[in-house]
Design an enzyme around this catalytic site. Structure first.
Site, PDB file in Angstrom:
ATOM      1  N   ARG A  95      -7.342  -7.264 -10.311  1.00  0.00           N
ATOM      2  CA  ARG A  95      -7.624  -8.867 -10.281  1.00  0.00           C
ATOM      3  C   ARG A  95      -9.183  -8.828  -9.938  1.00  0.00           C
ATOM      4  O   ARG A  95      -9.696  -7.859  -9.944  1.00  0.00           O
ATOM      5  CB  ARG A  95      -7.458  -9.467  -8.982  1.00  0.00           C
ATOM      6  CG  ARG A  95      -8.189  -9.416  -7.530  1.00  0.00           C
ATOM      7  CD  ARG A  95      -8.496 -10.472  -6.405  1.00  0.00           C
ATOM      8  NE  ARG A  95      -8.148  -9.762  -5.014  1.00  0.00           N
ATOM      9  CZ  ARG A  95      -9.421  -8.691  -4.576  1.00  0.00           C
ATOM     10  NH1 ARG A  95     -10.802  -8.843  -4.921  1.00  0.00           N
ATOM     11  NH2 ARG A  95      -9.367  -8.356  -3.624  1.00  0.00           N
TER      12      ARG A  95
ATOM     13  N   LYS B 248       0.817  -0.596   0.200  1.00  0.00           N
ATOM     14  CA  LYS B 248       0.108  -0.353   0.143  1.00  0.00           C
ATOM     15  C   LYS B 248       0.744   1.257   0.317  1.00  0.00           C
ATOM     16  O   LYS B 248       0.407   2.333  -0.137  1.00  0.00           O
ATOM     17  CB  LYS B 248      -1.412  -0.270   0.987  1.00  0.00           C
ATOM     18  CG  LYS B 248      -2.348  -0.672   1.338  1.00  0.00           C
ATOM     19  CD  LYS B 248      -2.721  -0.845   2.497  1.00  0.00           C
ATOM     20  CE  LYS B 248      -3.637  -1.909   2.861  1.00  0.00           C
ATOM     21  NZ  LYS B 248      -5.374  -3.024   1.580  1.00  0.00           N
TER      22      LYS B 248
ATOM     23  N   HIS C  51     -14.486  -3.616   8.476  1.00  0.00           N
ATOM     24  CA  HIS C  51     -14.079  -3.737   7.084  1.00  0.00           C
ATOM     25  C   HIS C  51     -14.020  -4.706   5.822  1.00  0.00           C
ATOM     26  O   HIS C  51     -13.288  -4.743   5.098  1.00  0.00           O
ATOM     27  CB  HIS C  51     -12.337  -3.622   7.257  1.00  0.00           C
ATOM     28  CG  HIS C  51     -11.886  -2.776   8.284  1.00  0.00           C
ATOM     29  ND1 HIS C  51     -12.060  -0.856   8.200  1.00  0.00           N
ATOM     30  CD2 HIS C  51     -11.487  -2.543   9.391  1.00  0.00           C
ATOM     31  CE1 HIS C  51     -11.656  -0.536   9.080  1.00  0.00           C
ATOM     32  NE2 HIS C  51     -11.800  -1.316   9.926  1.00  0.00           N
TER      33      HIS C  51
HETATM   34  P1  ADP Z   1      -7.892  -3.690   2.310  1.00  0.00           P
HETATM   35  O1  ADP Z   1      -6.620  -4.182   1.816  1.00  0.00           O
HETATM   36  O2  ADP Z   1      -7.932  -4.548   4.237  1.00  0.00           O
HETATM   37  O3  ADP Z   1      -8.835  -4.118   1.664  1.00  0.00           O
HETATM   38  P2  ADP Z   1      -8.794  -0.944   2.419  1.00  0.00           P
HETATM   39  O4  ADP Z   1      -6.975   0.241   2.737  1.00  0.00           O
HETATM   40  O5  ADP Z   1      -8.883  -1.117   1.537  1.00  0.00           O
HETATM   41  O6  ADP Z   1      -7.362  -2.451   2.907  1.00  0.00           O
HETATM   42  O7  ADP Z   1      -9.069  -0.621   3.686  1.00  0.00           O
HETATM   43  C1  ADP Z   1     -10.618  -1.893   3.701  1.00  0.00           C
HETATM   44  C2  ADP Z   1     -11.465  -0.775   4.770  1.00  0.00           C
HETATM   45  O8  ADP Z   1     -10.992   0.654   5.534  1.00  0.00           O
HETATM   46  C3  ADP Z   1     -12.342   0.221   3.727  1.00  0.00           C
HETATM   47  O9  ADP Z   1     -12.485   0.080   2.726  1.00  0.00           O
HETATM   48  C4  ADP Z   1     -12.703   1.372   4.732  1.00  0.00           C
HETATM   49  O10 ADP Z   1     -14.185   0.982   5.310  1.00  0.00           O
HETATM   50  C5  ADP Z   1     -12.235   1.459   5.699  1.00  0.00           C
HETATM   51  N1  ADP Z   1     -10.552   2.280   5.658  1.00  0.00           N
HETATM   52  C6  ADP Z   1      -9.080   2.218   4.925  1.00  0.00           C
HETATM   53  N2  ADP Z   1      -9.021   3.448   5.157  1.00  0.00           N
HETATM   54  C7  ADP Z   1      -9.801   4.386   5.892  1.00  0.00           C
HETATM   55  C8  ADP Z   1      -9.247   6.129   6.260  1.00  0.00           C
HETATM   56  N3  ADP Z   1      -8.233   7.140   6.084  1.00  0.00           N
HETATM   57  N4  ADP Z   1      -9.901   6.445   6.442  1.00  0.00           N
HETATM   58  C9  ADP Z   1     -11.442   5.520   6.688  1.00  0.00           C
HETATM   59  N5  ADP Z   1     -11.910   4.589   6.742  1.00  0.00           N
HETATM   60  C10 ADP Z   1     -10.754   3.957   5.995  1.00  0.00           C
HETATM   61  P1  ADP Z   2     -12.840  -7.938  -1.384  1.00  0.00           P
HETATM   62  O1  ADP Z   2     -12.097  -6.672  -1.390  1.00  0.00           O
HETATM   63  O2  ADP Z   2     -12.771  -8.178  -2.940  1.00  0.00           O
HETATM   64  O3  ADP Z   2     -13.824  -8.717  -0.819  1.00  0.00           O
HETATM   65  P2  ADP Z   2     -10.813 -10.017  -0.362  1.00  0.00           P
HETATM   66  O4  ADP Z   2      -9.059  -9.708  -0.491  1.00  0.00           O
HETATM   67  O5  ADP Z   2     -10.552  -9.792   0.774  1.00  0.00           O
HETATM   68  O6  ADP Z   2     -11.520  -9.046  -1.834  1.00  0.00           O
HETATM   69  O7  ADP Z   2     -10.590 -11.445  -0.825  1.00  0.00           O
HETATM   70  C1  ADP Z   2     -11.219 -11.480  -2.507  1.00  0.00           C
HETATM   71  C2  ADP Z   2     -12.000 -13.234  -2.063  1.00  0.00           C
HETATM   72  O8  ADP Z   2     -11.260 -14.647  -2.529  1.00  0.00           O
HETATM   73  C3  ADP Z   2     -13.036 -13.685  -0.743  1.00  0.00           C
HETATM   74  O9  ADP Z   2     -14.213 -13.002  -0.483  1.00  0.00           O
HETATM   75  C4  ADP Z   2     -12.944 -14.900  -0.441  1.00  0.00           C
HETATM   76  O10 ADP Z   2     -13.629 -15.727  -1.254  1.00  0.00           O
HETATM   77  C5  ADP Z   2     -11.277 -15.292  -1.296  1.00  0.00           C
HETATM   78  N1  ADP Z   2     -10.580 -15.493  -1.049  1.00  0.00           N
HETATM   79  C6  ADP Z   2      -9.230 -15.341  -0.505  1.00  0.00           C
HETATM   80  N2  ADP Z   2      -8.254 -15.878   0.192  1.00  0.00           N
HETATM   81  C7  ADP Z   2      -8.735 -17.220   0.433  1.00  0.00           C
HETATM   82  C8  ADP Z   2      -8.418 -18.897   1.170  1.00  0.00           C
HETATM   83  N3  ADP Z   2      -7.412 -18.069   1.232  1.00  0.00           N
HETATM   84  N4  ADP Z   2     -10.000 -19.564   0.776  1.00  0.00           N
HETATM   85  C9  ADP Z   2     -10.548 -19.831   0.222  1.00  0.00           C
HETATM   86  N5  ADP Z   2     -11.254 -18.234  -0.526  1.00  0.00           N
HETATM   87  C10 ADP Z   2     -10.002 -16.997  -0.138  1.00  0.00           C
HETATM   88 MG    MG Z   3      -9.477  -3.496   0.301  1.00  0.00          MG
END
Ligand code: ADP
Ligand code: ADP
Ligand code: MG
Length: 646
Positions: A296, A116, A234
């Site tokens: 992806r 990130k 989240h």
């Molecule tokens: P991940 O890789 O776990 O998806 P993200 O950076 O996409 O992490 O953040 C996940 C969630 O956390 C976001 O969808 C949002 O709800 C919350 N979030 C992330 N950054 C911020 C921010 N700067 N302020 C408020 N909420 C945030």
């Molecule tokens: P998104 O932001 O699209 O929700 P995530 O990065 O949280 O995506 O994960 C994407 C999806 O990949 C999950 O909802 C899950 O269905 C699948 N996934 C990820 N890791 C695994 C795992 N270790 N085993 C099974 N499914 C997985």
């Molecule tokens: Mg995210």
């Protein structure tokens, strides 16, 4: 176009990719683990090859083996789905080195967006607005705290390698910073093997709005936005497109930023640029900031498909096989509104605990698109995430689409496991959500009301009793009339309440049911039962579990009086694994005094981490598992000294 592709994934997304491939006349190869030998994705594929044990590391993460299978079966390309190997640049390199095509971006593009902090720096350079904060390499605790002060509280600490909401901590004031930093770093190390963090301004009333982009390696277009603000911890729960309240001006600005991000890294294929939006003052073209890019296909891609009419998997195959972008920006338009709800096997009242089970019954209404990796009879196994399906609807307006979502959830029937269906239904009926007042805090604010489990009425209890005693199909010729009135009873439990249902059978078509002193009449005419004058709902039976399909599926368990004593109480001396999983960390040490509620271990199961807590105050007598152990459900992990032992 390819003749044959391999899908390096399982479940819902593997099935989704295969359906489009088949429609395009492309043959498909599935790979599968021991746990998936009889699964839907194996049945759907033209060929299927077994690649190893149930743990992802022994099968779906075995890049070399998957590439070998592709070569052996003559597949020309590999579609990674999402999760697993989809964002692994080393895998992409290996696929290409083997002379195969990776259906997705280049390894270089994935690397650029993988962390990130580096991604934010790159986007800043490309002129994409990023969340204000510190994303440099200095990881000194005092220095980071100083930066947090400059940004201004509240701030968010984020693991640079983070994903799935892990390694994130909201810090409201300077006094909390040091502890929060330590715990974020700890979680990041366990989850990602990388303790590095960045610090961000915490956006008040945040909305998560992401842009679907699609590139051909040089140029990119966007397919508008999705709003994924309905989140729990989240993690996305319900997604929609377009975003409520979006203006043409802001859409244009966000779309352009998404395209700029994609073109800056020579992006090829489907990708998502996630932005955080300040929702406190309406949507404004200068009020959105880049958070991260997912390189992806995204879980929630179907809502974009429903409003644009584009099949994103078809585009992926076409662009990967060398075709140009299938559409120009000006060809793309939005029609209507779409929602997606993620249906999981999980026990909502028990803190959304993932569940397993065999789906004795599974049906979706015809009016929705249900993307699912399981069929009736299939199991939700403990090895993978417990998603049952994505329930997706479209309507001419947001209001129409939302009412279709509510109806589709009401008519979805899942038997054999608990689900989050009632929770999704409560969200679909939420007033603020209906008005488009969404932000990422909505679910947490109204959690109590959203998780309230629907309670069974007397007629539901009678229906469960009929199933338990096998009285639903009792044919007229079974001779009840000859025997005269017949009394029977069964003990059932429903959301922690235990009750006895008594029945007086007055012939084949008439039963009087009494529960807690109240009586209802069940009557059959023309082959249909009515209870209390209302048509008896559909039911399903899985061992002792009975589901009555009303109010999102009411669960009853037949109580065997002999088992009751054994089940009661539980052993408060032993901390057990509630499900099979991987022990991530053990905090308990022999001889250590602990208090009720102390976290003694972390178990990772079904893509989630579960804290295992001490059930009482005591002293640790034995530690029976260590980090890295794969354990069965019910395995003892930590034992406390007997009370009074000393
Ligand atoms: P991940 O890789 O776990 O998806 P993200 O950076 O996409 O992490 O953040 C996940 C969630 O956390 C976001 O969808 C949002 O709800 C919350 N979030 C992330 N950054 C911020 C921010 N700067 N302020 C408020 N909420 C945030
Ligand atoms: P998104 O932001 O699209 O929700 P995530 O990065 O949280 O995506 O994960 C994407 C999806 O990949 C999950 O909802 C899950 O269905 C699948 N996934 C990820 N890791 C695994 C795992 N270790 N085993 C099974 N499914 C997985
Ligand atoms: Mg995210």
């Amino acid at each position: 176009m390819f003749d044959k592709i391999l899908i390096a994934n399982r479940g819902e997304i593997a099935c989704r990719v295969m359906e489009t491939a088949r429609a395009m006349g492309v043959r498909t190869v599935a790979v599968y683990s021991d746990a998936d030998a009889a699964s839907k994705h194996v049945a759907l594929a033209d060929e299927a090859v077994h690649i190893g044990g149930p743990a992802p590391a022994d099968s779906y993460l075995r890049g070399d083996e998957i590439i070998r299978v592709a070569q052996e079966t003559g597949a020309q390309a590999i579609h990674p789905g999402y999760g697993f190997l989809s964002e692994n640049p080393k895998f992409v390199d290996a696929v290409e080195a083997a002379g195969l095509t990776f259906i997705g971006p280049s390894a270089d593009a994935i690397r650029k967006m993988g962390l990130k902090d580096a991604a934010k720096a790159l986007m800043e350079e490309a002129g994409v607005p990023v969340v204000p904060g510190y994303h440099g390499s200095n990881q000194d605790a005092d220095f980071l705290q100083e930066e947090a002060g400059k940004i201004g509280y509240p701030v968010l600490i984020k693991a640079v390698a983070g994903g799935g909401g892990k390694g994130m901590r909201l810090v409201e004031s300077p006094a909390e910073f040091a502890d929060a930093l330590k715990s974020a770093q700890g979680e990041a190390t366990t989850a990602f093997g990388n303790p590095d963090v960045l610090i961000e301004k915490y956006i008040q009333q945040p909305r998560h709005i992401e842009v679907q982009v699609f590139g051909d390696g040089t140029r990119a277009v966007h397919l508008f936005e999705r709003d994924c603000s309905l989140q729990r911890r989240h993690q996305k729960v319900i997604e929609e497109a377009p975003a409520p309240g979006m203006t043409a001006e802001m859409r244009e600005a966000m779309g352009r930023a998404g395209v700029r991000a994609a073109e800056a890294i020579g992006y090829k294929g489907a990708g998502t640029v996630e932005f955080i939006v300040d929702g406190s003052d309406g949507l404004r073209s200068d009020g959105f900031w880049f958070m991260e890019m997912n390189t992806r296909l995204q879980v929630e891609h179907p809502v974009t498909e429903l409003i644009t009419g584009v099949d994103l998997v078809e585009w992926q195959l076409r662009v990967a096989s060398g075709e140009r972008l299938p559409a120009r920006q000006e060809d793309l338009t939005i029609t209507g509104h779409a929602f997606e709800a993620r249906l999981y096997a999980e026990d909502v009242p028990k803190g959304f605990l993932p569940a397993t089970g065999t789906l004795t019954h599974l049906s979706f209404p015809a009016e929705c698109r249900a993307d699912s990796g399981v069929r009736a009879g299939d199991a939700i196994s403990p090895w993978y995430d417990p998603m049952i399906a994505k329930v997706i609807v479209h309507g001419s307006t947001r209001r129409v689409a939302l009412s279709r979502l509510a109806r589709a959830l009401e008519e979805t029937q899942v038997g054999g496991t608990v689900t989050n269906l009632a929770f999704l239904g409560a969200l679909a009926a939420h007033e603020g959500f209906a008005q488009g007042d969404v932000d990422t805090g909505l679910i947490a604010r109204d959690l109590e009301e959203l998780v309230a489990a629907p309670k069974a009425e007397l007629r539901h209890k009678a229906a469960a009793g009929m199933v338990a005693l096998g009285l639903v199909d009792a044919a007229p010729e079974t001779g009840f009339t000859l025997w005269g009135p017949l009394h029977r009873a069964v003990t059932l439990s429903h959301s922690e309440e235990e009750f006895t249902a008594d029945v007086q059978v007055d012939g084949p078509d008439r039963q009087l049911w009494t529960v807690n002193g109240e009586t209802v009449l069940a009557e059959r005419s023309q082959g249909h039962w009515r209870i209390e004058g209302r048509r008896m709902p559909v039911t399903s039976e899985a061992g002792a579990l009975i589901t009555v399909f009303d109010a999102y599926g009411l669960e009853f368990t037949v109580v065997d009086p002999l088992d009751r004593d054994a089940a009661a109480g539980g052993d408060r001396n032993v901390i057990e694994a509630p499900m099979p999983g991987l022990v991530k960390a053990v905090f308990a040490k022999v001889g250590q005094p602990v208090a009720e509620g102390d976290r003694l271990a972390i178990l990772e199961a079904m893509k989630m981490e579960h804290s295992l807590l001490a059930a009482r105050d005591g002293v640790v007598a034995e530690v029976l598992a260590g980090a890295g152990d794969q354990v069965e459900a019910g395995a003892a992990l930590v034992r406390l000294e007997e009370e009074g032992d000393g």
